[in-house]
Design a protein around this motif. Sequence first.
Motif, mmCIF file in Angstrom:
data_model
loop_
_atom_site.group_PDB
_atom_site.id
_atom_site.type_symbol
_atom_site.label_atom_id
_atom_site.label_comp_id
_atom_site.label_asym_id
_atom_site.label_seq_id
_atom_site.Cartn_x
_atom_site.Cartn_y
_atom_site.Cartn_z
ATOM 1 N N SER A 125 18.181 100.225 -44.152
ATOM 2 C CA SER A 125 19.495 100.613 -45.136
ATOM 3 C C SER A 125 19.466 102.085 -45.796
ATOM 4 C CB SER A 125 19.372 99.606 -46.350
ATOM 5 O OG SER A 125 17.877 99.868 -46.949
ATOM 6 N N LYS A 126 18.349 102.665 -45.946
ATOM 7 C CA LYS A 126 18.396 104.090 -46.345
ATOM 8 C C LYS A 126 19.151 104.969 -45.462
ATOM 9 C CE LYS A 126 15.107 104.774 -49.740
ATOM 10 N NZ LYS A 126 13.452 104.406 -49.743
ATOM 11 N N ILE A 127 18.934 104.777 -44.091
ATOM 12 C CA ILE A 127 19.274 105.840 -42.959
ATOM 13 C C ILE A 127 20.870 105.465 -43.082
ATOM 14 C CG2 ILE A 127 19.159 106.108 -40.523
ATOM 15 C CD1 ILE A 127 16.630 106.509 -42.116
ATOM 16 N N LEU A 128 21.401 104.097 -42.782
ATOM 17 C CA LEU A 128 22.858 103.710 -43.059
ATOM 18 C C LEU A 128 23.457 104.529 -44.102
ATOM 19 C CD1 LEU A 128 25.066 102.236 -41.895
ATOM 20 C CD2 LEU A 128 24.412 100.140 -42.969
ATOM 21 N N ALA A 129 23.034 104.331 -45.384
ATOM 22 C CA ALA A 129 23.637 104.952 -46.479
ATOM 23 C C ALA A 129 23.638 106.504 -46.484
ATOM 24 C CB ALA A 129 22.527 104.636 -47.666
ATOM 25 N N LEU A 130 22.473 107.225 -45.611
ATOM 26 C CA LEU A 130 22.569 108.524 -45.546
ATOM 27 C C LEU A 130 23.563 108.958 -44.456
ATOM 28 C CD1 LEU A 130 18.689 109.744 -45.546
ATOM 29 C CD2 LEU A 130 20.427 110.090 -47.217
ATOM 30 N N VAL A 131 23.739 108.109 -43.517
ATOM 31 C CA VAL A 131 24.840 108.602 -42.413
ATOM 32 C C VAL A 131 26.212 108.576 -43.117
ATOM 33 C CG1 VAL A 131 25.962 107.860 -40.289
ATOM 34 C CG2 VAL A 131 23.299 107.914 -40.532
ATOM 35 N N LEU A 132 26.324 107.523 -43.959
ATOM 36 C CA LEU A 132 27.722 107.117 -44.645
ATOM 37 C C LEU A 132 27.964 108.257 -45.504
ATOM 38 C CD1 LEU A 132 27.440 103.326 -45.213
ATOM 39 C CD2 LEU A 132 29.057 104.459 -43.858
ATOM 40 N N ILE A 133 26.938 108.857 -46.257
ATOM 41 C CA ILE A 133 27.152 109.679 -47.273
ATOM 42 C C ILE A 133 27.570 111.132 -46.703
ATOM 43 C CG2 ILE A 133 26.024 111.350 -48.939
ATOM 44 C CD1 ILE A 133 25.131 108.684 -50.300
#
Lengths: 275, 328
Positions: A125-133
């Motif tokens: 989840s953190k990786i996904l959020a970082l890519v999205l940001i």
Amino acid sequence: MSVGRFLRSLRGLSLSGRIGLGLVLFWGVVALVGPMLAPHPVGAFVDRDVFGGYSSRFPLGSDYLGRDVLSRLLSGARYTVGLGASAAIAACMVGTGLALVAALGSRWTDELLSRFMDTLLSIPSKILALVLIAAFGSSLLLLMVIAAFTYVPGNYRIARALAVNLNQTDFVVAARARGERATHIALFEILPNMIHPLLADFGLRFVFIVLLLSALSFLGLGVQPPAADLGSLVRENISGIVEGAPAILMPALAIATLTVGVNLLIDALPRAGRR
Amino acid sequence: MAASPDAPNNGGRRLALMILGRIGASFVTLILVALVVFVISSLLPGDAAQEALGQSATAEQIAALRQEMGLDRPAYERFATWAWGMVGGDAGQSLVANMPVGDIISERLPNSLLLAALTTLVAVPLALGIGIASAMNRDGRLDRALNIVTLSMVALPEFLVATLAVLVFSVQLQWLPSIALVPEEAGVAELLKALAMPVAALAVVVMAQMARMTRAAIIDQLDRPYVEMAVLKGFSARRIIITHVLPNSVGPIFNAIALSLSYLLGGAIIVETIFNYPGLASLMVNAVTSRDMPLLQACAMIFCAVYLALMLIADVAAILANPRLRNQ
């Protein structure tokens, strides 16, 4: 769920559950009225000292610019709780909605949706959020959407499992035989029966999202100044760590009491409804 | 399958086929994940060429750079080139550092692996111990106390754990350095001292979930009739746990370990930042801040691949450990 039954289930709470409930209520109230109780203006430089200690004028000390920590905490809590709650609500509504579509729709819809959600679930989840940001940036609205998007798949998986099971039950078969439409079956036959486990899941999503958003703010990628959530407060005061300043400890403790409180409360909820 | 003289051999082949199937499925998921990461990070309106040249660039300059970066080709072609490069270990050129992404990552990856390995060594035995101890004392005082402790640990923000650790061990007691910079020629003792706090902070975070899942897996088995049978036979609690229950709960326990370990590479972001540890996760945060997409994509793919690989290992281990799963 009637109000009376709700109150009765509260009376049966264990000690840790009551502590959890107390913490959740406390932070709920702080998020609602906190900024009105702030003794000093949020952005004002009121202390000549930076990283001041506990005193009667500044109950939680002052921060790295000499601002009142208590006032900043009260307004930061509103961002943290507000963003977390709205993102968790959005995640659960989208996740559960799609789960109902998958459970009642055609085999292909189910297959496609589930495959897509499984793919998203295999991205931490953190990786996904970082890519999205990195792609979209981090305004308040975007942060809310990103956090919600990140936690939709988890809610979808749980809600779909519940809905598929309920779809086989006699009362749903009966409703279908009566000729009820799919939307009616989804909203009035299946959804009310999965509310309990979904509430527990909602609490968990809320905790995950609060932790995610605080972590992002801590990294400087979340809520952007001048607005500050609890994670940003920890970040901006990180240099106070050497002095053990309350300015860094208090916001971190605030997040911890909020998330631990929700966790304790969920854990103490009646087991029967959670399966 | 019809019974044949070479039945045992047959079973072996079926097992191999099953494991191959899982590997294939993970591979397909990895490709889908790559597609998601690629779509999110590179099909945006404001593209990298614009980003690199800034507001003052002329349209011709941007067009030239776009062509140089290959941004003018159709999306599916770019995805194919990018994915093929990843497979071959060529992740492209970092936009900010202006050097191959592969070089930057190979510098950081060993650090991350070291931190993850040390944390694993600390966290896994502790978590299994806590899980087993609380399962054996189910609903006893110890179990309830451990339940509240692990439940709270799951919900603690990492920076609180790390901050408290710095406060106690390097500010108050002055035992440990607050920055985990490992000197080039450090001995083992120095290395351990520098890494003690990051490892401890990470271990606290991953242990709780692992312990809770272990407890749940064991308790799930304790309710089965065969355990009652063993109790009636008069076996000791220890013997029941070790020889009867543990082998049966290997699947879920492996799954719990894999889930927690997958957290160690990507989830170390906060801990790496607080302790200034030059690992892969903090590299990824830098990539987000500077919008260095090739670097970001490569980091994201490494984390996703590690996650999928760990899940695959747990899956295969569960199949190997439990004969019944082979026949599904």
